[in-house]
Scaffold this motif. Structure first.
Motif, mmCIF file in Angstrom:
data_model
loop_
_atom_site.group_PDB
_atom_site.id
_atom_site.type_symbol
_atom_site.label_atom_id
_atom_site.label_comp_id
_atom_site.label_asym_id
_atom_site.label_seq_id
_atom_site.Cartn_x
_atom_site.Cartn_y
_atom_site.Cartn_z
ATOM 1 N N SER A 54 42.910 -70.503 -33.126
ATOM 2 C CA SER A 54 44.313 -70.230 -32.802
ATOM 3 C C SER A 54 45.091 -70.312 -34.107
ATOM 4 N N THR A 55 45.094 -69.219 -34.823
ATOM 5 C CA THR A 55 45.664 -69.236 -36.171
ATOM 6 C C THR A 55 47.107 -68.744 -36.171
ATOM 7 N N GLY A 56 47.891 -69.309 -37.095
ATOM 8 C CA GLY A 56 49.258 -68.841 -37.277
ATOM 9 C C GLY A 56 49.250 -67.565 -38.107
ATOM 10 N N GLU A 59 49.164 -67.830 -42.047
ATOM 11 C CA GLU A 59 48.090 -68.533 -42.750
ATOM 12 C C GLU A 59 47.460 -67.690 -43.853
ATOM 13 N N ALA A 262 49.974 -75.378 -28.738
ATOM 14 C CA ALA A 262 49.538 -74.127 -29.386
ATOM 15 C C ALA A 262 50.155 -72.929 -28.668
ATOM 16 N N THR A 264 51.858 -70.424 -29.439
ATOM 17 C CA THR A 264 51.759 -69.070 -29.990
ATOM 18 C C THR A 264 50.684 -68.272 -29.256
ATOM 19 N N ASP A 304 53.301 -77.701 -31.874
ATOM 20 C CA ASP A 304 53.621 -76.316 -31.530
ATOM 21 C C ASP A 304 54.036 -76.167 -30.054
ATOM 22 N N GLU A 308 55.209 -69.620 -32.775
ATOM 23 C CA GLU A 308 55.543 -69.665 -34.203
ATOM 24 C C GLU A 308 56.819 -68.903 -34.550
ATOM 25 N N ASP A 331 51.060 -73.841 -36.347
ATOM 26 C CA ASP A 331 51.250 -72.393 -36.545
ATOM 27 C C ASP A 331 52.657 -72.103 -37.070
ATOM 28 N N VAL A 334 52.384 -73.580 -40.987
ATOM 29 C CA VAL A 334 51.202 -73.115 -41.716
ATOM 30 C C VAL A 334 51.018 -73.720 -43.127
ATOM 31 N N GLN A 358 44.895 -73.248 -44.386
ATOM 32 C CA GLN A 358 46.084 -72.429 -44.102
ATOM 33 C C GLN A 358 46.797 -72.085 -45.406
#
Ligand code: PGA
Ligand code: ZN
Length: 438
Positions: A54-56, A59, A262, A264, A304, A308, A331, A334, A358
């Motif tokens: 679960s990436t912003g 990043e 999370a 986002t 979060d 984001e 996120d 980052v 990140q």
């Protein structure tokens, strides 16, 4: 003159003599980048890049090969960048100048977020470099990193970060079985890291038994927390609270709950879709729901809470509960110093998650941490959902004096590698061990 310069250079034990990249495997069975840096003094540093699920969007880029092999997730290009451009730029430089090393890496890639070199390549090299310097001086990495005032004196106590440890996994780490990504416990009343882990292991067992008794025990999620076979998010919170009590521990005083929403992953533009509960909330409704949970459950931290891009939602949530609990930006921030400064100015978070990958380099991650501490925000050094045996984050959390450390559950070796390293650090401190940061 020329001779003496050459002589000094020969004497520079931390001059980089070798940089190499290697293809290894992570905890999800995906390839990842390992970097090895060697100094003239014989110091050797090794580090492996982790990877998020679960990436912003802000990043550093996790560079993958694409194509059909291994779902497009191979890292041969990133590994080649370590063995090519990065290696060529770093040979002969002084590894002990971490900022200089990271600047040299940055100068190779003008893109936002290392999209040419790969943030997975850059972070592995940057971390391996710091390990190499520590090894050259024959000190632990955390000791090499602790330049800060409160850790320098041999006499002064060294405090360890408070762990946040996952009991149930969810969200993107469990095929969205529930919306919340991480349900964790924080052993706030523990007096040592060793005691903290003992408590959490009891809670993990109790939570497993709770699921078992109801026929809901179905294995584990990506970070080793129990698979969340719940019907609602709230049922997960109830189960966690009961597990703390069943383990003989007192919610609030001894153990708090930390959530990584999370958000986002299930919302943007102020609209949030709760899949399990089949309803859509706007920002205000989501903030109210979470604030209601803070009133009802022993929650000490929420990460979060909104997406984001929901700056207003972050500010509103922080206004509502920020004086009672940690409001963490992951996120949302980052590991970026400029975003941390903005969040401080607008009071849209009070705690910053620090994930080296990140940022892409140790120096950038450190800048985000410094920006947080300068603005009286707390920091939590964190691993990713895709991990390896690499224990760098354990050392960063101690050496950089972060308030907390978060590496997943208390099961699976890529997680326990970090917890066991924290125990080794605590034991090595002996009389200097100052307990946990509260
Ligand atoms: P990730 O999850 O590593 O998949 O991003 C961890 C987190 O969100 O904190
Ligand atoms: Zn997170």
């Amino acid at each position: 003159m020329a001779r003496s310069i050459r002589f000094e250079k020969q004497m520079n034990k931390t001059e980089i003599t070798s940089v190499s990249g290697h293809r290894r495997w992570d905890s999800r069975g995906r390839p990842t980048v390992e970097a090895v840096v060697i100094t003239r003094g014989g110091g050797k540093g090794r580090a492996l890049a982790p990877a998020g699920a679960s990436t912003g969007s802000g990043e550093a880029v996790d560079l993958r090969d694409g194509g059909s092999t291994l779902d497009g997730l191979d890292v041969t290009r990133a590994v080649a960048n370590v063995n090519g451009r990065i290696r060529d730029a770093l040979i002969g430089l002084d590894a002990s100048d971490q900022a200089g090393i990271d600047a040299a890496i940055e100068s190779l890639d003008p893109t936002q977020g290392f999209s040419e070199l790969g943030g997975n390549a850059t972070v592995a090299v940057s971390l391996a470099n710091s390990w190499a310097v520590a090894d050259t001086h024959r000190v632990d990495l955390w000791e090499h990193l602790h330049d800060s005032d409160d850790l320098t004196s041999q006499q002064s106590k060294v405090m360890l970060p408070m762990p946040e440890i996952q009991i149930f996994g969810g969200g993107a780490h469990a095929h969205r079985r529930i919306d919340i990504q991480d349900l964790m416990v924080v052993p706030v009343g523990a007096s040592s890291f060793a005691e903290a882990l003992d408590w959490v292991a009891e809670i993990y067992i109790a939570a497993g038994r709770w699921l078992e008794d109801r026929g809901l025990r179905m294995g584990v999620a990506d970070e080793g927390g129990w698979w969340p076979a719940f019907d609602t998010n709230q049922q997960a919170l109830e189960a966690l609270t009961v597990a703390i009590e069943s383990a003989g521990l007192t919610p609030v005083d001894q153990v708090g709950i930390a959530l990584d929403i999370a958000a986002t992953q299930f919302g943007s533009g102020g609209r949030y879709r709760l899949g399990r509960e089949d309803r859509t909330l706007d920002t205000g409704e989501l903030v109210d729901m979470l604030a209601g949970w803070v009133d009802r459950y022993p929650i000490v931290s929420i990460e979060d809470p909104v997406a984001e891009d929901d700056h207003e939602g972050m500010a509103s949530f922080t206004r509502t509960v920020g004086d009672r609990i940690q409001v963490i930006g992951d996120d949302y921030l980052v590991t970026d110093a400029a975003r941390v400064e903005r969040a401080a100015a607008t009071m849209s978070a009070n705690t910053v998650l620090i994930k080296p990958n990140q940022a892409g380099t140790l120096t950038r991650a450190r800048a985000a941490l410094d920006a947080a501490h300068r603005n009286d925000m707390q920091t939590i050094v964190s691993a990713r959902s895709g991990e390896t045996e690499d224990v760098s984050v354990a050392h960063l959390s101690v050496g950089w004096a972060s308030k907390g450390v978060k590496v997943g559950s208390i099961t699976r070796s890529e997680r326990t590698a970090k917890w066991n390293e924290m125990l080794r650090i605590e034991e090595s401190l002996g009389e200097r061990a100052g307990g946990l940061r509260k």
